[in-house]
Scaffold this motif. Structure first.
Motif, PDB file in Angstrom:
ATOM      1  N   VAL A   1     -25.235 -17.703  -7.567  1.00 44.58           N
ATOM      2  CA  VAL A   1     -26.629 -18.034  -7.841  1.00 44.58           C
ATOM      3  C   VAL A   1     -26.920 -17.822  -9.322  1.00 44.58           C
ATOM      4  CG1 VAL A   1     -29.047 -17.560  -7.292  1.00 44.58           C
ATOM      5  CG2 VAL A   1     -27.296 -17.338  -5.511  1.00 44.58           C
ATOM      6  N   ASP A   2     -27.277 -18.903 -10.006  1.00 42.50           N
ATOM      7  CA  ASP A   2     -27.709 -18.864 -11.396  1.00 42.50           C
ATOM      8  C   ASP A   2     -29.230 -18.855 -11.386  1.00 42.50           C
ATOM      9  OD1 ASP A   2     -28.437 -19.297 -14.016  1.00 42.50           O
ATOM     10  OD2 ASP A   2     -27.102 -20.995 -14.356  1.00 42.50           O
ATOM     11  N   ASN A   3     -29.812 -17.665 -11.543  1.00 39.91           N
ATOM     12  CA  ASN A   3     -31.259 -17.525 -11.422  1.00 39.91           C
ATOM     13  C   ASN A   3     -32.021 -18.135 -12.599  1.00 39.91           C
ATOM     14  OD1 ASN A   3     -31.695 -15.843  -8.921  1.00 39.91           O
ATOM     15  ND2 ASN A   3     -30.240 -14.540  -9.995  1.00 39.91           N
ATOM     16  N   VAL A   4     -31.382 -18.254 -13.741  1.00 43.44           N
ATOM     17  CA  VAL A   4     -32.056 -18.806 -14.917  1.00 43.44           C
ATOM     18  C   VAL A   4     -32.231 -20.311 -14.778  1.00 43.44           C
ATOM     19  CG1 VAL A   4     -31.905 -19.168 -17.405  1.00 43.44           C
ATOM     20  CG2 VAL A   4     -31.265 -16.958 -16.426  1.00 43.44           C
ATOM     21  N   ASN A   5     -31.146 -21.004 -14.434  1.00 42.98           N
ATOM     22  CA  ASN A   5     -31.181 -22.458 -14.327  1.00 42.98           C
ATOM     23  C   ASN A   5     -31.535 -22.948 -12.931  1.00 42.98           C
ATOM     24  OD1 ASN A   5     -30.132 -23.394 -17.074  1.00 42.98           O
ATOM     25  ND2 ASN A   5     -28.569 -21.906 -16.474  1.00 42.98           N
ATOM     26  N   LYS A   6     -31.754 -22.015 -11.993  1.00 39.36           N
ATOM     27  CA  LYS A   6     -32.124 -22.360 -10.619  1.00 39.36           C
ATOM     28  C   LYS A   6     -31.062 -23.257  -9.970  1.00 39.36           C
ATOM     29  CE  LYS A   6     -36.011 -20.164 -11.083  1.00 39.36           C
ATOM     30  NZ  LYS A   6     -36.194 -18.833 -10.448  1.00 39.36           N
ATOM     31  N   VAL A   7     -29.826 -22.808 -10.035  1.00 41.78           N
ATOM     32  CA  VAL A   7     -28.710 -23.560  -9.473  1.00 41.78           C
ATOM     33  C   VAL A   7     -27.847 -22.615  -8.632  1.00 41.78           C
ATOM     34  CG1 VAL A   7     -26.613 -24.878  -9.972  1.00 41.78           C
ATOM     35  CG2 VAL A   7     -28.643 -25.203 -11.394  1.00 41.78           C
TER      36      VAL A   7
ATOM     37  N   ILE B   1     -26.695 -13.662 -12.953  1.00 47.38           N
ATOM     38  CA  ILE B   1     -25.826 -14.332 -11.984  1.00 47.38           C
ATOM     39  C   ILE B   1     -25.574 -13.405 -10.800  1.00 47.38           C
ATOM     40  CG2 ILE B   1     -23.637 -15.506 -11.605  1.00 47.38           C
ATOM     41  CD1 ILE B   1     -25.447 -16.855 -13.672  1.00 47.38           C
ATOM     42  N   GLN B   2     -25.841 -13.898  -9.601  1.00 47.38           N
ATOM     43  CA  GLN B   2     -25.585 -13.143  -8.379  1.00 47.38           C
ATOM     44  C   GLN B   2     -24.428 -13.775  -7.608  1.00 47.38           C
ATOM     45  OE1 GLN B   2     -30.195 -13.339  -7.580  1.00 47.38           O
ATOM     46  NE2 GLN B   2     -29.204 -12.201  -5.937  1.00 47.38           N
ATOM     47  N   LEU B   3     -23.797 -12.969  -6.772  1.00 49.18           N
ATOM     48  CA  LEU B   3     -22.783 -13.441  -5.848  1.00 49.18           C
ATOM     49  C   LEU B   3     -23.235 -12.994  -4.455  1.00 49.18           C
ATOM     50  CD1 LEU B   3     -20.085 -14.986  -6.019  1.00 49.18           C
ATOM     51  CD2 LEU B   3     -18.925 -12.781  -5.925  1.00 49.18           C
TER      52      LEU B   3
END
Length: 241
Positions: A75-81, A59-61
């Protein structure tokens, strides 16, 4: 799109703590004759809590600026959301205003959710804004600074909250098309207000430097992002023909 329940719980907790604990405590300790900056302070506390409770390897901010105002994108990089947090009143007001440049949510929805359309469209005599794709692409690239290589793989959700008298009244998840029309019913998130505190032990990032440590190396330049967006739109137009 995949919904990260644990992430949503942490976001709702971060909002609730800012509204019901952080801001009231701050105002009690720093009482002034007037407190006109209360709304902005609430947003600052929410962003502090998001950094403290969310950021990890997945998770990025992402920080971005609008003149003197600073915002954050989850940014949820795993679920692309991707997610943004705002008040319900602010979300409702955005598509009603005419601007010389896009609102940041207009840009994100246009780029990430641009290929989607709500099943029911709201009839409006005037639809704002009316910017070219290049304007949105440039704005998106400036906000994300290349940290998302292919925006078309992502979808955006807006999390809204309503607060009154230092009480969090309602939190909802919205999935919107580029015209701010709902793709589905808003999802209530009030059930996440009671946090499993064991989740917080997994992300102890209170000492992170917000300028660099929570963000990995850049994976795509702004030029790469814009080229990918134009290629995808061209391919989509060919398929339609």
């Amino acid at each position: 799109m995949g919904i990260n329940q644990e992430l949503l719980q942490k976001i709702v907790y971060s909002i609730g703590r800012a509204v019901e604990h952080d801001l009231p405590e701050y105002l009690q300790e720093h009482r002034k004759e007037t407190n006109n900056a209360t709304v902005q302070l609430r947003g600052d506390f929410i962003n502090d809590n998001l950094r403290r409770n969310l950021v990890d390897e997945e998770i990025q901010l992402i920080p971005f600026k609008r003149f003197v105002w600073e915002g954050r994108i989850i940014v949820d990089n795993v679920n692309k959301v991707t997610y943004t947090v705002t008040t319900k009143r602010n979300l409702d007001s955005i598509p009603k205003k005419q601007r010389k440049s896009p609102h940041y949510l207009e840009t994100i929805l246009h780029v990430e959710n641009g290929g989607l359309e709500a099943p029911v469209k709201q009839l409006q005599l005037l639809r704002y804004p009316a910017f070219d794709d290049d304007v949105y692409d440039d704005d998106y690239s400036s906000m994300f600074s290349g940290y998302i290589q292919d925006p078309q793989q992502f979808r955006h959700y807006v999390i809204t909250y309503e607060a009154q008298n230092n009480e969090l009244r309602d939190v909802q998840l919205h999935f919107l098309d580029k015209d701010f029309d709902p793709i589905g019913d808003a999802m209530p998130l009030n059930q996440y207000r009671k946090l499993d505190y064991g989740l917080l032990t997994q992300t102890d990032n209170s000492e992170l430097d917000p300028t660099d440590k929570e963000i990995p190396d850049v994976v795509g330049s702004p030029e790469t992002i814009k080229a990918a967006l134009r290629t995808r739109r061209t391919d989509h137009a060919r398929k339609v023909k």
